[in-house]
Design an enzyme around this catalytic site. Structure first.
Site, PDB file in Angstrom:
ATOM      1  N   HIS A 173       0.613  -1.357   0.048  1.00 55.25           N
ATOM      2  CA  HIS A 173      -0.042  -0.029  -0.101  1.00 55.25           C
ATOM      3  C   HIS A 173       0.710   1.254   0.023  1.00 55.25           C
ATOM      4  O   HIS A 173       0.664   2.161  -0.819  1.00 55.25           O
ATOM      5  CB  HIS A 173      -0.875   0.084   1.161  1.00 55.25           C
ATOM      6  CG  HIS A 173      -1.836  -1.149   1.323  1.00 55.25           C
ATOM      7  ND1 HIS A 173      -3.099  -1.454   0.623  1.00 55.25           N
ATOM      8  CD2 HIS A 173      -1.767  -2.267   2.047  1.00 55.25           C
ATOM      9  CE1 HIS A 173      -3.511  -2.481   0.960  1.00 55.25           C
ATOM     10  NE2 HIS A 173      -2.675  -3.028   1.927  1.00 55.25           N
ATOM     11  N   ASP A 174       1.566   1.404   1.208  1.00 52.84           N
ATOM     12  CA  ASP A 174       2.219   2.747   1.438  1.00 52.84           C
ATOM     13  C   ASP A 174       3.094   3.249   0.341  1.00 52.84           C
ATOM     14  O   ASP A 174       3.210   4.411   0.095  1.00 52.84           O
ATOM     15  CB  ASP A 174       2.691   2.849   2.779  1.00 52.84           C
ATOM     16  CG  ASP A 174       1.697   2.638   3.864  1.00 52.84           C
ATOM     17  OD1 ASP A 174       0.389   2.906   3.447  1.00 52.84           O
ATOM     18  OD2 ASP A 174       1.995   2.398   4.976  1.00 52.84           O
TER      19      ASP A 174
END
Ligand SMILES: [Ca+2]
Length: 313
Positions: free
Chosen positions: A243-244
């Site tokens: 994700h990040d």
């Protein structure tokens, strides 16, 4: 072009760790002014520790790491050890950090940094619940117009939720904070699950990290191995979503991402859909757009960038 000045606000988290490593490996594009830790995936004491572990893994111990808020604005903290393990950074065995926490609260670091730089020259990169950012905006409303951009990981629309059927974890943990940030008027770029669920660490991509044969490459392979176990079981996908790192990859190669400028509002009332990012993707309201909400990603380009950059550390 000079490197973009950023603050990473984070709750590491294996994927936060990779996002930070990507920033640290890219000094031509990104000048990391500091890291602020927030409670999220695990409690604050661990996220503040993990952020320093990651800096030390990269050999970048001069980055100030500040501890920020230890609980959401109005709610009890919800954590995600079921995904990230007890330490938040389960997978590789990494030494406890020797670098100390920087003095001063993370929220004050955000405020002071924005005031110390010319307006429109500092970007905020939240990778966890938005508690620190919202608290800074409430404490010092003058900084909102000084923000160049907020590029955040959070929310979902077509992929709906990962912590409840309709909410993504970062927004769900502190919906009131997210509401403040999305209503702030600061320019926002959102990396929702719609994008991050396309950033899957498949076996060949994991092998490419490991093949770097460096401390960083092997640690990243072991981190993604760890949370892959959970995600594969949950989604039946071919690998865990990273994700990040979409946030820091966007700062380096924005053309890897496609999205729409839409209105995004946060549900703060309903028990059923608390923390939902209500994105007007189809433009069915007259609510003014307040965010660039991403919907697609060139996944091969993203992993090529990541592997190439991690090799520099
Ligand atoms: Ca995170």
């Amino acid at each position: 072009m000079s490197a973009r000045k950023i603050i990473i606000d984070t709750d590491p988290g294996q994927d936060d760790a990779v996002a930070i490593l990507l920033a640290l490996a890219s000094p031509d594009e990104i000048e990391l002014l500091g890291i602020t830790a927030v409670a999220g995936n695990v409690p604050l004491a661990l996220t503040a520790k993990n952020a320093r572990i990651v800096c030390e893994l990269a050999g970048k111990t001069d980055v100030p790491v500040h501890a920020g808020c230890e609980a959401p604005l109005k709610r009890k903290l919800v954590t995600a050890e079921h995904v990230h393990g007890k330490t938040g950074l389960d997978g590789p065995v990494l030494p406890d950090p020797e670098m100390p926490l920087a003095e001063g609260h993370g929220v004050d670091f955000i405020i002071d940094t924005l005031r110390a730089h010319d307006p429109g020259t500092v970007t905020l990169c939240p990778l966890g619940p938005l508690t620190n950012i919202a608290t800074a905006f409430q404490k010092a409303p003058d900084i909102v117009t000084r923000v160049q951009e907020i590029v955040l990981m959070g929310g979902a629309y077509f992929e709906v939720g990962n912590i409840t059927p309709t909410a993504e974890f970062n927004i769900y943990v502190d919906p009131e904070a997210a509401d403040i940030v999305f209503k702030s008027g600061a320019p926002i770029v959102v990396m929702p699950l719609d994008v991050t669920h396309k950033a899957l660490v498949t076996k060949p991509r994991n092998d490419a990290f490991r093949a770097l044969d460096s401390g960083v490459g092997i640690a990243v392979a072991e981190m993604t191995d760890f949370f892959e176990r959970f995600d594969k079981e949950k989604y039946g996908s071919e690998g865990a979503p990273l994700h990040d790192p979409c946030v820091t990859a966007y700062l380096i190669r924005p053309e890897l991402f496609k999205g729409r400028r839409v209105n995004v509002e946060i549900e703060t009332q309903s028990d059923l859909t608390l923390g939902m990012t209500v994105a007007d993707w189809w433009g069915v309201t007259d609510r003014a757009p307040n965010a660039l909400f991403m919907g697609d990603l060139d996944a091969d380009g993203f992993f090529a960038l990541l592997t190439e950059r991690l090799a520099r550390l």
